[in-house]
Scaffold this motif. Structure first.
Motif, mmCIF file in Angstrom:
data_model
loop_
_atom_site.group_PDB
_atom_site.id
_atom_site.type_symbol
_atom_site.label_atom_id
_atom_site.label_comp_id
_atom_site.label_asym_id
_atom_site.label_seq_id
_atom_site.Cartn_x
_atom_site.Cartn_y
_atom_site.Cartn_z
ATOM 1 N N ASN A 1 -87.358 10.401 48.713
ATOM 2 C CA ASN A 1 -87.451 10.872 49.769
ATOM 3 C C ASN A 1 -86.944 11.948 49.590
ATOM 4 O O ASN A 1 -86.403 13.346 50.690
ATOM 5 N N PRO B 1 -86.382 16.067 48.214
ATOM 6 C CA PRO B 1 -87.257 17.401 48.895
ATOM 7 C C PRO B 1 -88.213 17.450 47.537
ATOM 8 O O PRO B 1 -87.939 17.099 46.642
ATOM 9 N N ASN C 1 -96.718 10.230 46.652
ATOM 10 C CA ASN C 1 -95.506 10.278 47.704
ATOM 11 C C ASN C 1 -95.593 11.679 47.900
ATOM 12 O O ASN C 1 -95.357 12.696 48.808
ATOM 13 N N GLN D 1 -98.724 13.185 49.624
ATOM 14 C CA GLN D 1 -98.628 12.347 51.713
ATOM 15 C C GLN D 1 -97.674 13.518 51.994
ATOM 16 O O GLN D 1 -97.289 14.295 53.195
ATOM 17 N N MET D 2 -97.130 13.993 51.786
ATOM 18 C CA MET D 2 -95.860 15.186 51.894
ATOM 19 C C MET D 2 -96.443 16.480 51.903
ATOM 20 O O MET D 2 -95.783 17.429 52.627
ATOM 21 N N ALA E 1 -89.884 19.243 52.426
ATOM 22 C CA ALA E 1 -90.174 18.863 52.886
ATOM 23 C C ALA E 1 -90.401 18.590 54.250
ATOM 24 O O ALA E 1 -91.145 18.477 55.092
ATOM 25 N N ASN E 2 -88.883 19.034 55.110
ATOM 26 C CA ASN E 2 -88.708 19.190 55.884
ATOM 27 C C ASN E 2 -89.004 20.749 56.830
ATOM 28 O O ASN E 2 -88.956 20.830 58.328
#
Length: 342
Positions: A152, A154, A309, A312-313, A329-330
């Motif tokens: 999870n 970045p 993963n 997907q990100m 990632a955000n």
């Protein structure tokens, strides 16, 4: 005399040749059909007991299966493509209209025939020598220590890309630049073999996540002169491309679920759904001498892939989004920042 092509034009020509060779292979090479569907293989890959059971079964039959250098395709029980092996091919024979054959039928015609000419569809020798030299320079700079990354966190360049020192980081960038054409050749093979998955992942996620402009893949692994055990590439989200370089004997690529032992000589390529196909490279023996460019002999395995993963990100992110946000990632913007000229 014709005008000499520029380096970029030569690379483009090499990529188009690779595309043409791969398209011919897909059209004319034999197809072998597994007895399970992709979904069934996926379910088996998640069971801890699968690898020991496969290893035991394989140990009992592998000596009866000849090593094949012949290019071929593998499909699942429903006809969906699982893997493509790029070795040599007799261009006078076509399987275009032939239905898929059983896995056991690989054993017929698996050997070279004296007097026949074969076309090699893998990575050209000149590129292999340059690639091997680039890898050796990378490993000669400093020791590399991979660090685990939580799922999870970045998206950031890995420890290997950043390097344990400035010199090592520079060596990593140099490695990527000097192996760019090989990377693009593999991407071209991937696109030809799995066009829908390439469009979904490569055209979108690759463009959004790439941190080295010369490299269209998101992840690489270098197996530097080591043996391997039977394993799945768990966590991979797209077909994986693997190939060896170096000077060695042996090192056969084995895929028990496909009842296949494939000649894994330098430049041969295997593109597969490696997250559901367990595979192993059999022991190799280092050659006495290396190539004339100063490289030491031995087998170097190379794996080009993308983690599920990470894909997907990156889904839905704009091309080039990573470099504009330090791969957070955000914080990926909808478009690269625009600046007015003063």
């Amino acid at each position: 005399m014709g005008q000499k092509l520029s380096p970029s034009a030569q690379n483009k020509k090499a990529i188009e040749k690779a595309r043409h060779r791969m398209q011919n292979l897909l059209a004319h090479a034999p197809t072998y059909q597994a007895n399970r569907t992709l979904e069934e293989l996926h379910a088996l890959s998640r069971k801890p007991s699968t690898i020991p059971a496969l290893q035991q079964q394989w140990d009992e039959v592998k000596k009866t299966i000849p090593v094949s250098p012949m290019s071929c395709k593998f499909v699942d029980a429903s006809g969906q493509l699982l893997a493509v092996y790029v070795g040599i091919r007799d261009t006078t024979i076509s399987f275009r209209e032939a239905p898929p054959q059983t896995l056991e039928s690989q054993e017929h015609g698996a050997q070279r025939e004296q007097g026949k000419e074969y076309v090699f569809g893998g990575i050209p020798l000149a590129l292999l020598n340059d690639y091997q030299y680039a890898v050796q320079q990378l490993f000669a700079t400093e020791k590399w220590h991979p660090l685990p990354t939580a799922a999870n966190t970045p998206i950031i360049p890995s420890t290997q890309v950043r390097g344990p020192s400035a010199a090592a980081a520079m060596a990593a960038v140099t490695y990527f630049k000097h192996t760019s054409l090989v990377s693009h050749l593999l991407a071209t093979m991937f696109q030809a073999a799995f066009p829908e998955r390439y469009t979904k992942y490569a055209a979108a996620a690759f463009a959004a996540g790439v941190w080295i402009p010369e490299d269209p893949w998101l992840s690489r692994v270098i197996v530097y002169k080591l043996d391997s055990e039977l394993h799945y590439n768990q966590g991979d989200g797209s077909p994986t491309a693997i190939f060896p370089v170096g000077q060695y004997r042996g090192g056969t690529l084995a895929i028990p679920q496909l009842r296949a032992r494939l000649e894994y000589s330098p430049g041969t390529v295997f593109i597969a759904c490696a997250e559901v196909l367990a595979h192993i490279v059999e022991p190799f023996f280092t050659a006495v001498e290396g190539p004339p460019n100063g490289c030491t002999p031995g087998r170097i395995g190379n794996v080009f892939f993308s983690r599920a993963n990470i894909l997907q990100m990156l889904e839905g992110k704009p091309p080039g989004g990573g470099p504009h946000t330090a791969y957070s990632a955000n914080l990926v913007p909808t478009s690269p920042p625009q600046h007015e000229l003063l």
